[in-house]
Motif scaffolding. Structure first.
Motif, short mmCIF file in Angstrom:
data_model
loop_
_atom_site.label_atom_id
_atom_site.label_comp_id
_atom_site.label_asym_id
_atom_site.label_seq_id
_atom_site.Cartn_x
_atom_site.Cartn_y
_atom_site.Cartn_z
N ASN A 10 -33.91 37.92 22.86
CA ASN A 10 -33.53 36.89 21.89
C ASN A 10 -33.68 35.49 22.48
N ARG A 63 -37.43 34.47 23.30
CA ARG A 63 -38.17 33.99 22.13
C ARG A 63 -37.75 32.58 21.74
N ASN A 75 -28.90 31.75 12.36
CA ASN A 75 -30.03 31.50 11.46
C ASN A 75 -31.30 32.22 11.91
N VAL A 76 -31.59 32.20 13.22
CA VAL A 76 -32.85 32.80 13.67
C VAL A 76 -32.81 34.32 13.57
N ARG A 77 -31.60 34.90 13.55
CA ARG A 77 -31.52 36.36 13.41
C ARG A 77 -31.77 36.82 11.98
N HIS A 78 -31.91 35.88 11.06
CA HIS A 78 -32.32 36.24 9.70
C HIS A 78 -33.84 36.31 9.59
N GLY A 79 -34.56 35.79 10.56
CA GLY A 79 -36.01 35.77 10.46
C GLY A 79 -36.68 36.17 11.75
N LEU A 80 -36.92 35.19 12.63
CA LEU A 80 -37.67 35.42 13.86
C LEU A 80 -37.13 36.61 14.66
N ASN A 81 -35.81 36.71 14.78
CA ASN A 81 -35.22 37.74 15.64
C ASN A 81 -34.41 38.78 14.87
N LYS A 82 -34.80 39.04 13.63
CA LYS A 82 -34.04 40.00 12.84
C LYS A 82 -34.24 41.44 13.32
N ASP A 83 -35.24 41.66 14.16
CA ASP A 83 -35.47 43.01 14.68
C ASP A 83 -34.64 43.32 15.92
#
Length: 631
Positions: free
Chosen positions: A515, A518, A496-504
């Motif tokens: 990752n 953060r 889930n967090v890789r869709h927003g906060l950590n998508k970069d």
């Protein structure tokens, strides 16, 4: 002709020498440039070898030597059997010798790239570096590497020793060609002096005596230069620095602080300040094994007694009140990496500076230095023997000085938190000013009050394990059970967090470390809100899980290892990731072509090949109840 010295003659000469103080120097350069031979020749020409040493050298030369019937002076320093068998230097060998003008501590350091860390060790205390170059080979990569490390370690003076001139027929043109090539790169590094000397260490030409074979060289011999160079005034204005190594309390009537003075001097009656706390006092006594002194200076091992009781512990730094150390939790530093596993920004290490040991991480790798050209190159990590400029953050503020001002209080080592190996050496350039301009703002509503309003204790449940082990499934069940019981919760999930906060971020080791860093910071904020947080991440590295634990503390961090054999995870393969990894469609997949470091002592260990997800969730709830974290 050189004659042998008796022991009485050596002792008598030692008592007369040292008019110009002690010069600490090292030899460095590429493999087989003649470093050990040069130092052996200096010892021999200085008449400091005893008859038994000469006999042993003659015997060893016949067995291990490379100079035929002549004495192989390199064997005086290559003391390890492996060194003698291979004809190379591996360890740092220190030798002490003297003339009537000066005493010397000289280090013979390895030339092989794999022993760069040993060379850095020798350079860390040296005043002068003798960079040897084989006249046949000229300037090599290791020459430039060692020159840069010498600069990095604060060495101000260089002797460019162009050795083995006998093998190029004592060519003046060849000597000047090498000197010009070296100066093109080295002159920009800011050394106070670079002194080129043509020589043949094997035959002693221009080592301690002027060579008749090179009448065109009008400069000094090596020994003349070492005897005459002035280093005394360079540290004369150092500020007083005293890292506390031991609180000396033998009885109720005595309390002193023991250590070695790292800079400047101190006298009875001087005003001092403890750098970290800002507490002040006066020096009441300077106690030594030889009685009380009125004044002590850099290098003296003493015990300081103050005129009043103030809180001081091992690791604190006592400073001059007029010239205090900087205290900060962020600084810029040049780092030499010494381990096969790369330095990764965001990874947690232990930083040791003096007696201070504190968790730390590199927050930014600004650039890597190309030792071939000294160019600054972009980099995301540092490999073995690479040098980079970094921003470093420590878990708490430490006292330090820029390395150029004080080597002792400006240098540190980085230690792996699990193996306890030294993995890096750093030299502080400056404190990051923004660190001292940013302060924690006190809030009226605290974490305790937020938690009390919710009637619970904040805690982070950190689920770790391979993909397919069942982390997200069990974490979801645990959160639902907590919510059904009236708890205030939030779930952080890796996908889930890789869709927003950590998508970069990608999935390289560097990105995995960032990752988790953060997520740790986000989870800390959620605990501050008084929540119970479940966090489901593979989090493959122990260092990053320990870093998150440090952020929260043991009472608010629960490591839950959701375990399952990789064969079981592959059979489940709920997202088809193992299949893609085998087909080469996914790189850096944990458990397949990227490592997973299993927890060594998790609070909860659940093997989902043996128990159901429901039973695993119940086991976690039971643990929370038993430890008073919920219920």
């Amino acid at each position: 002709m050189t004659t042998l010295s008796t022991r009485a003659e050596v002792i008598e000469r030692l008592s007369r020498s040292g008019q110009r103080g002690v010069l600490r120097c090292l030899t460095c350069g590429s493999v087989d440039d003649g470093k050990s031979t040069l130092i052996g020749r200096l010892l021999y020409d200085s008449k400091l070898l005893f008859e038994d040493q000469i006999y042993s050298l003659q015997r060893d030369s016949r067995k291990h030597g490379t100079t035929g019937e002549e004495m192989d002076f390199a064997l005086l320093l290559d003391g390890l059997e492996a060194e003698r068998e291979q004809g190379i230097t591996i360890d740092v060998a220190y030798r002490f010798f003297n003339t009537e003008k000066r005493k010397f501590v000289i280090a013979d350091t390895p030339g092989h790239e794999q022993y760069t860390r040993n060379m850095a060790t020798g350079a860390s205390t040296a005043d002068l570096a003798i960079i040897l170059i084989d006249a046949r080979k000229g300037v090599l990569v290791q020459t430039l590497r060692h020159t840069y490390i010498a600069k990095m370690m604060g060495i101000r003076h260089i002797v460019l020793a162009v050795n083995k001139m006998d093998l190029v027929e004592y060519s003046r043109a060849r000597f000047h060609e090498i000197v010009c090539e070296y100066l093109k790169t080295a002159e920009g590094l800011g050394f106070e002096s670079i002194t080129p000397i043509p020589m043949s260490a094997r035959y002693g030409h221009n080592v301690s005596e002027t060579s008749a074979e090179m009448p065109w060289h009008k400069g000094p011999t090596l020994l003349e230069h070492l005897e005459s160079i002035d280093i005394e005034g360079e540290n004369a204005q150092d500020a007083f620095r005293f890292p506390v190594q031991w609180v000396n309390r033998p009885n109720l009537d005595f309390r002193g602080f023991s250590g070695t003075i790292a800079g400047g001097q101190v006298s009875v009656g001087d005003d001092i300040t403890v750098a970290q706390s800002g507490k002040t006092a006066k020096i009441a006594r300077i106690v030594t094994a030889d009685g009380d002194w009125a004044t002590a200076a850099k290098g003296d091992a003493v015990t300081l007694v103050l005129d009043r009781e103030i809180d001081i512990a091992r690791g604190d730094v006592i400073t001059s009140s007029a010239q205090r150390s900087e205290v900060s939790d962020q600084f810029a530093a040049e780092v030499l990496w010494m381990h096969e596993d790369a330095l990764l920004p965001g990874r947690s290490y232990l930083l040791k500076i003096g007696g201070q040991v504190v968790p730390a991480s590199v927050t930014a790798l600004k650039h890597r230095v190309d030792v071939n050209t000294y160019d600054q190159l972009p980099a995301r990590k540092l490999g073995l023997n690479e040098i980079g400029v970094c921003n470093v953050s420590t878990a708490r503020a430490i006292a330090f000085d820029p390395y150029k001002d004080n080597r002792e209080t400006g240098s540190f080592i980085l230690i792996d938190r699990f193996t306890h190996q030294t993995v890096g050496a750093g030299m502080i350039e400056f404190g990051l000013r923004r660190a001292s301009n940013i302060h924690t703002h006190a809030m009226d509503v605290t974490k305790d009050r937020r938690a009390a309003m919710k009637g619970q204790k904040p805690v982070l449940l950190w689920f770790t394990g391979l993909s397919g082990a069942g982390k997200s499934t069990i974490a979801n069940l645990v959160e639902r059970k907590l919510a059904d019981a009236g708890a205030h919760t939030y779930s952080l999930d890796g996908d889930n967090v890789r869709h927003g906060l950590n998508k970069d971020l990608g999935f390289t080791d560097v990105d995995r470390v960032e990752n988790i860093r953060r997520i740790g910071e986000v989870a800390k904020l959620m605990l501050d809100a008084g929540l119970i947080v479940t966090s489901s991440f593979i989090s493959p590295f122990r260092s990053e899980r320990s870093m998150v634990r440090d952020l929260m503390g043991d009472q608010e961090f629960v490591e839950i290892f959701i375990d399952a054999p990789i064969s079981v995870c592959e059979q489940r393969d709920p997202k088809g990731l193992y299949k893609k990894a085998k087909a080469g469609e996914i790189k850096n997949f944990t458990g397949f072509d990227s490592p997973y470091e299993s927890p060594e002592a998790p609070e909860v260990h659940i093997d989902t090949s043996l128990v159901s997800a429901e039973d695993g969730a119940n086991q976690i709830i039971a643990y929370l109840n038993a430890t008073g974290r919920f219920g």
